[in-house]
Design a protein around this motif. Structure first.
Motif, PDB file in Angstrom:
ATOM      1  N   GLU A   1       0.896  -1.228  -0.128  1.00  0.00           N
ATOM      2  CA  GLU A   1      -0.053  -0.058  -0.256  1.00  0.00           C
ATOM      3  C   GLU A   1       0.866   1.244  -0.140  1.00  0.00           C
ATOM      4  OE1 GLU A   1      -2.432   0.867   3.687  1.00  0.00           O
ATOM      5  OE2 GLU A   1      -2.898   2.831   2.961  1.00  0.00           O
TER       6      GLU A   1
ATOM      7  N   SER B   1       2.282   5.016   0.494  1.00  0.00           N
ATOM      8  CA  SER B   1       2.091   5.704   1.997  1.00  0.00           C
ATOM      9  C   SER B   1       0.793   6.415   1.968  1.00  0.00           C
ATOM     10  CB  SER B   1       3.451   6.613   2.136  1.00  0.00           C
ATOM     11  OG  SER B   1       3.080   8.087   2.427  1.00  0.00           O
ATOM     12  N   ARG B   2       0.126   6.331   3.036  1.00  0.00           N
ATOM     13  CA  ARG B   2      -1.201   7.134   3.040  1.00  0.00           C
ATOM     14  C   ARG B   2      -1.036   8.566   3.170  1.00  0.00           C
ATOM     15  NH1 ARG B   2      -5.816   3.689   6.422  1.00  0.00           N
ATOM     16  NH2 ARG B   2      -5.160   1.504   5.886  1.00  0.00           N
ATOM     17  N   HIS B   3      -0.087   8.879   3.962  1.00  0.00           N
ATOM     18  CA  HIS B   3       0.482  10.281   4.069  1.00  0.00           C
ATOM     19  C   HIS B   3       0.474  10.873   2.540  1.00  0.00           C
ATOM     20  CE1 HIS B   3       2.038  14.187   5.151  1.00  0.00           C
ATOM     21  NE2 HIS B   3       3.320  13.687   4.627  1.00  0.00           N
TER      22      HIS B   3
ATOM     23  N   VAL C   1      -0.473   9.913  -0.205  1.00  0.00           N
ATOM     24  CA  VAL C   1      -1.828   9.923  -1.204  1.00  0.00           C
ATOM     25  C   VAL C   1      -2.738  10.888  -0.779  1.00  0.00           C
ATOM     26  CG1 VAL C   1      -3.732   8.503  -1.892  1.00  0.00           C
ATOM     27  CG2 VAL C   1      -1.553   7.150  -1.724  1.00  0.00           C
ATOM     28  N   GLN C   2      -2.657  11.225   0.601  1.00  0.00           N
ATOM     29  CA  GLN C   2      -3.552  12.346   1.120  1.00  0.00           C
ATOM     30  C   GLN C   2      -2.913  13.572   0.600  1.00  0.00           C
ATOM     31  OE1 GLN C   2      -6.382  12.113   3.106  1.00  0.00           O
ATOM     32  NE2 GLN C   2      -6.475  10.028   3.461  1.00  0.00           N
TER      33      GLN C   2
ATOM     34  N   SER D   1      -3.901  -1.830  -2.999  1.00  0.00           N
ATOM     35  CA  SER D   1      -4.664  -1.213  -1.748  1.00  0.00           C
ATOM     36  C   SER D   1      -3.880   0.275  -1.653  1.00  0.00           C
ATOM     37  CB  SER D   1      -4.336  -1.722  -0.641  1.00  0.00           C
ATOM     38  OG  SER D   1      -4.361  -3.118  -0.562  1.00  0.00           O
ATOM     39  N   ILE D   2      -5.067   1.215  -1.859  1.00  0.00           N
ATOM     40  CA  ILE D   2      -4.756   2.505  -1.641  1.00  0.00           C
ATOM     41  C   ILE D   2      -5.576   3.525  -0.983  1.00  0.00           C
ATOM     42  CG2 ILE D   2      -5.878   3.048  -3.921  1.00  0.00           C
ATOM     43  CD1 ILE D   2      -3.074   4.883  -4.443  1.00  0.00           C
ATOM     44  N   SER D   3      -5.281   4.506  -0.357  1.00  0.00           N
ATOM     45  CA  SER D   3      -6.055   5.433   0.228  1.00  0.00           C
ATOM     46  C   SER D   3      -6.804   6.364  -0.521  1.00  0.00           C
ATOM     47  CB  SER D   3      -4.945   6.233   1.306  1.00  0.00           C
ATOM     48  OG  SER D   3      -5.693   7.470   1.486  1.00  0.00           O
TER      49      SER D   3
ATOM     50  N   GLY E   1     -11.384   4.737   4.529  1.00  0.00           N
ATOM     51  CA  GLY E   1     -10.740   5.494   3.628  1.00  0.00           C
ATOM     52  C   GLY E   1      -9.693   4.563   2.812  1.00  0.00           C
ATOM     53  N   LEU E   2      -9.739   3.575   2.917  1.00  0.00           N
ATOM     54  CA  LEU E   2      -8.846   2.459   2.086  1.00  0.00           C
ATOM     55  C   LEU E   2      -9.386   1.959   1.226  1.00  0.00           C
ATOM     56  CD1 LEU E   2      -5.864   1.443   2.081  1.00  0.00           C
ATOM     57  CD2 LEU E   2      -6.465  -0.635   3.319  1.00  0.00           C
TER      58      LEU E   2
ATOM     59  N   GLU F   1      -9.377  -1.186  -1.618  1.00  0.00           N
ATOM     60  CA  GLU F   1      -8.839  -2.754  -2.005  1.00  0.00           C
ATOM     61  C   GLU F   1      -9.431  -2.961  -3.346  1.00  0.00           C
ATOM     62  OE1 GLU F   1      -7.445  -3.880   2.360  1.00  0.00           O
ATOM     63  OE2 GLU F   1      -7.113  -4.704   0.506  1.00  0.00           O
TER      64      GLU F   1
END
Ligand code: EPZ
Length: 428
Positions: A84, A86-88, A90-91, A111-113, A144-145, A147
């Motif tokens: 996945e 990094s959520r940070h 992608v946000q 899997s991605i935010s 918020g994820l 898949e």
């Protein structure tokens, strides 16, 4: 966040070279995930968004060398894993979502935010997911994820309810390795889409129709290696030309493709400004103190680009007469208006329309940037205004403009970047 102090009222003069396109570089970096062979990308400007996109593909196992001086990236993804991103990241940067199509094509899973909204709007991804679902992907969304899973992507005929740039890019990338043919109808036709298709075809993809409303992608078994140079940045070029327009200067930008700037050139001429193609790859703009207000509506390409709307509004604020700006692409792209009003611009907002009563002068003031193109607009206003302007949160600028202050200084601008605590020293 830094601040930028600008001494206004100086006409900018000279020649400046445009750098490679941010909005072509980002999807092309994501597309490098589609092959396990080495990829070399040239003319990639040193931008925060480029660095963030490289961090995203590195977090998936890519090996990346970026020579920022020569603006060349070497990427190898032979040890890529379906992790996945990094959520940070992608946000923070919506373009990170462009790894979704490549990961599904390469691994059959991702899997991605959900990307964060931003100052200019909520910016959903429903069209991305609808197109990929039609290609056989099963998505689940929780917390918020997102898949996604598929045995193998299947070619499909996909109609985009809106010609979304990102959705067109994600579906086009996924289609390169799908079984069968994918047709995207009502596709986005921006030059950056054409450049991404060129990059993919240079790796062995079979894409036709990029740049039109219908794009065909015949799936192939695998993609190979490539060396590819991205197109010049039409939005940076337009921003630099508007620097001449708003300061009454005389600037020639080189390394441009005039065909990508037709709407801007037409609108500049409509205000009474001279905007001439010097040869097939340069444009000269000579500002004037007697420009007329004009009406402007942003539209998907080949309409007037939303990414130049904030900057053009500065010129309208300085022109004689009343102008109407209608923003049809994003729901909230007037964040720059508050700062322009502080600088004495007369602008009324009614929903997605702004009415500008032009006047001959803006006056310097402390203002705050809210996003990349709003920051650019405030820089243009500061260059044009009488007196001193201080722009806070100006770091947004470096997401999309590389060496921008240095290049403006070479055109005669007087500006200084500093941290707020050092302001007294700079103002002295
Ligand atoms: C790309 O964003 C650009 N970014 C943007 O540039 C540009 O403003 C935009 O295209 C429009 O030209 C990059 O290329 C990295 P869209 P993108 O999908 O792909 C709605 C800059 O300053 N929409 O065409 O996100 C969306 O909410 C940036 O360089 C959906 O409703 O743009 C928006 O209102 C800012 N559902 C409109 O479409 C979706 O699934 C346009 O979005 C996707 C989009």
């Amino acid at each position: 966040m830094h601040e930028l102090l600008i001494q206004g009222g100086i006409p900018l003069r000279g020649t400046v070279k445009v750098k490679g396109s941010k909005n072509a570089s980002l999807p092309i970096i994501a597309a490098s995930l589609l092959t396990s062979e080495p990829v070399i990308i040239e003319d990639v400007p040193d931008l925060l968004d480029v660095r963030d996109m490289l961090a995203v593909i590195k977090s998936l196992g890519s090996e990346v060398q970026y020579n920022a001086i020569d603006e060349i990236i070497h990427i190898s993804t032979h040890s890529l894993e379906p992790l996945e991103p990094s959520r940070h990241k992608v946000q923070k940067m919506r373009a990170s979502f462009l790894v979704l199509g490549p990961l599904l094509a390469r691994f059959g899973q991702a899997s991605i935010s959900l990307p964060g909204g931003c100052a200019i709007g909520s910016r959903p991804v429903d069209l991305h997911l609808k197109g990929l679902t039609a290609m056989g992907v099963k998505f689940t969304v929780s917390g918020g994820l997102i898949e996604g899973k598929t045995n193998r992507l299947q070619g499909a005929r996909i109609y985009l309810d809106y010609p979304s740039v990102g959705a067109t890019e994600n579906i086009m990338m996924a289609g390169t390795l799908a079984r069968g043919t994918t047709v995207i109808e009502n596709a986005a036709s921006e030059p950056e889409i054409v450049d991404l298709a060129g990059f993919l075809n240079s790796m062995g993809a079979r894409i036709s129709g990029a740049g039109t409303k219908t794009i065909r992608i015949e799936g192939v078994k695998e993609l190979g290696d490539t060396r590819y140079a991205v197109i010049p940045d039409r939005i940076e070029a337009g921003t630099l030309l508007l620097c001449a327009a708003v300061t009454g200067g005389d600037v020639t930008v080189t390394n441009v493709l005039p065909d990508h700037l037709r709407p801007l050139l037409a609108k500049l001429r409509e205000t009474g400004i001279s905007a001439e193609e010097v040869d097939y790859s340069a444009i000269r703009v000579i500002g004037s103190s007697k420009t007329r207000g004009v009406d402007l509506k942003t539209l998907p390409y080949p309409g007037f680009p939303t990414d130049l709307q904030p900057q053009f509004m500065v010129l309208l604020a300085l022109s004689n007469g009343t102008s109407l700006v209608t923003e049809t692409v994003f729901e909230n792209r007037f964040m720059h208006v508050d700062g322009l009003r502080r600088m004495n611009a007369n602008i009324q907002i009614e929903g997605n329309r702004a009415v500008i009563q032009g006047s001959s002068k803006l006056s310097g003031a402390p203002v705050k940037a809210s996003d990349l193109r709003a920051a650019a607009a405030l820089v243009l206003a500061g260059l044009a205004a009488e007196g001193t302007t201080v722009i806070s949160s100006v770091d947004y600028l470096w997401r999309g403009y590389s060496c921008f202050e240095e290049r403006l200084r070479k055109l005669g601008a007087r500006l200084e970047r500093f941290y707020p605590e050092n302001r007294e020293q700079v103002e002295a």
